[in-house]
Design an enzyme around this catalytic site. Structure first.
Site, PDB file in Angstrom:
ATOM      1  N   ASP A  27       0.885  -1.155   0.000  1.00 14.64           N
ATOM      2  CA  ASP A  27       0.000   0.000   0.000  1.00 14.64           C
ATOM      3  C   ASP A  27       0.931   1.216   0.000  1.00 14.64           C
ATOM      4  O   ASP A  27       2.106   1.102   0.377  1.00 14.64           O
ATOM      5  CB  ASP A  27      -0.865  -0.046   1.259  1.00 14.64           C
ATOM      6  CG  ASP A  27      -1.673   1.214   1.442  1.00 14.64           C
ATOM      7  OD1 ASP A  27      -2.342   1.628   0.482  1.00 14.64           O
ATOM      8  OD2 ASP A  27      -1.614   1.805   2.548  1.00 14.64           O
TER       9      ASP A  27
ATOM     10  N   ASP B  63      -0.001   5.084   0.876  1.00  9.69           N
ATOM     11  CA  ASP B  63      -0.225   6.033   1.957  1.00  9.69           C
ATOM     12  C   ASP B  63      -0.212   5.324   3.309  1.00  9.69           C
ATOM     13  O   ASP B  63      -1.020   4.429   3.543  1.00  9.69           O
ATOM     14  CB  ASP B  63      -1.582   6.733   1.786  1.00  9.69           C
ATOM     15  CG  ASP B  63      -1.671   7.560   0.509  1.00  9.69           C
ATOM     16  OD1 ASP B  63      -1.171   8.678   0.509  1.00  9.69           O
ATOM     17  OD2 ASP B  63      -2.229   7.049  -0.485  1.00  9.69           O
TER      18      ASP B  63
HETATM   19  C1  G6P Z   1      -5.362   6.032  -0.079  1.00  8.87           C
HETATM   20  C2  G6P Z   1      -5.536   6.789   1.228  1.00  8.87           C
HETATM   21  C3  G6P Z   1      -6.960   7.281   1.368  1.00  8.87           C
HETATM   22  C4  G6P Z   1      -7.382   8.071   0.127  1.00  8.87           C
HETATM   23  C5  G6P Z   1      -7.264   7.188  -1.102  1.00  8.87           C
HETATM   24  C6  G6P Z   1      -7.639   7.916  -2.385  1.00  8.87           C
HETATM   25  O1  G6P Z   1      -5.965   4.790   0.029  1.00  8.87           O
HETATM   26  O2  G6P Z   1      -5.228   5.960   2.340  1.00  8.87           O
HETATM   27  O3  G6P Z   1      -7.048   8.089   2.513  1.00  8.87           O
HETATM   28  O4  G6P Z   1      -8.710   8.526   0.257  1.00  8.87           O
HETATM   29  O5  G6P Z   1      -5.919   6.739  -1.196  1.00  8.87           O
HETATM   30  O6  G6P Z   1      -6.683   8.912  -2.634  1.00  8.87           O
HETATM   31  P1  G6P Z   1      -6.720   9.942  -3.821  1.00  8.87           P
HETATM   32  O7  G6P Z   1      -5.311  10.463  -3.879  1.00  8.87           O
HETATM   33  O8  G6P Z   1      -7.121   9.207  -5.066  1.00  8.87           O
HETATM   34  O9  G6P Z   1      -7.719  10.985  -3.469  1.00  8.87           O
HETATM   35 MG    MG Z   2      -2.717   3.092   3.604  1.00 10.78          MG
END
Ligand code: G6P
Ligand code: MG
Length: 210
Positions: free
Chosen positions: A7, A9
């Site tokens: 993953d 983030d």
């Molecule tokens: C990751 C983060 C989420 C976020 C998602 C979409 O999974 O943990 O918190 O909402 O990505 O991110 P984006 O950059 O597409 O808005």
């Molecule tokens: Mg994450």
């Protein structure tokens, strides 16, 4: 095990604070209560699903068009905040562990719900590093659906049983389990009953895999 699917983030880097600032600015403008605890629920969740969680506290309903405009507004601010990121935001621990796993013969991939994955990787100096990138731009269902990890395994031409998923979100552990992957969980993800290897530090991956 032949590959590791990370993953992004909360595992490779820490964008939580930027997501929080950008969602907070939107919530404040709309007069909706939002705090760090609600932000924790957005981990691993797609942009539109995150917005729906924030709008749970709204006192009015919004059209699909308005919701899309809100999501774009948040993302514009988020992308602006991401410009602060640089290779210095990649920790020595993560860099060193990634290199050790690659030297150990593992294929390395990303499995992230974020549509900003490629931008973030390039800010970190990892634009060309991974063997495969499956992200928010190539999926139709967000975690806890396993699609993002299944696509990553497919890009690597490996079955799920040969890939370890590394996650910080409970929704991510659930997704890995649903797809037939074993998983290593950091932080709250380590508490999920389906987490195969609860770990404290990113570098603990070396103990599992090398
Ligand atoms: C990751 C983060 C989420 C976020 C998602 C979409 O999974 O943990 O918190 O909402 O990505 O991110 P984006 O950059 O597409 O808005
Ligand atoms: Mg994450």
């Amino acid at each position: 095990m032949k590959a590791v699917i990370f993953d992004l983030d909360g595992v490779i880097c820490f964008t939580d604070k930027y997501h929080y600032q950008a969602w907070k600015a939107l919530a404040d403008r709309l007069g909706i209560y939002f705090d760090e605890q609600i932000n924790n629920r957005l981990r691993g969740v797609s942009r539109m699903a995150s917005l729906e969680i924030i709008l749970e506290r709204a006192t009015q309903t919004y059209s699909q068009e308005e919701k899309e405009a809100f999501a774009s507004e948040k993302n514009a601010l988020y992308v602006e905040l991401l410009q602060q990121m640089s290779p210095a935001d990649l920790s020595d621990e993560v860099r060193e562990t990634l290199n050790a796993l690659r030297a150990g013969g593992y294929k390395l991939a990303i499995g992230s719900s974020s549509k900003n994955t490629k931008l973030i990787l390039s800010r970190l100096g990892l634009g060309d590093f991974f063997d495969a990138i499956s992200d928010g731009t190539n999926i139709t269902r967000s975690k806890p659906d396993p699609e993002v990890f299944l696509k990553a395994a497919e890009m690597l031409s490996l079955p799920p049983e040969e890939c370890l998923v590394v996650e910080d979100a409970k929704a991510g552990i659930q997704a890995a389990f649903a797809g037939g992957f074993s998983s290593a969980g950091i932080g709250e993800a380590a508490e999920h009953p389906n987490c195969t290897y609860p770990i404290k530090h990113f570098s603990d991956l070396k103990k599992i895999l090398l």
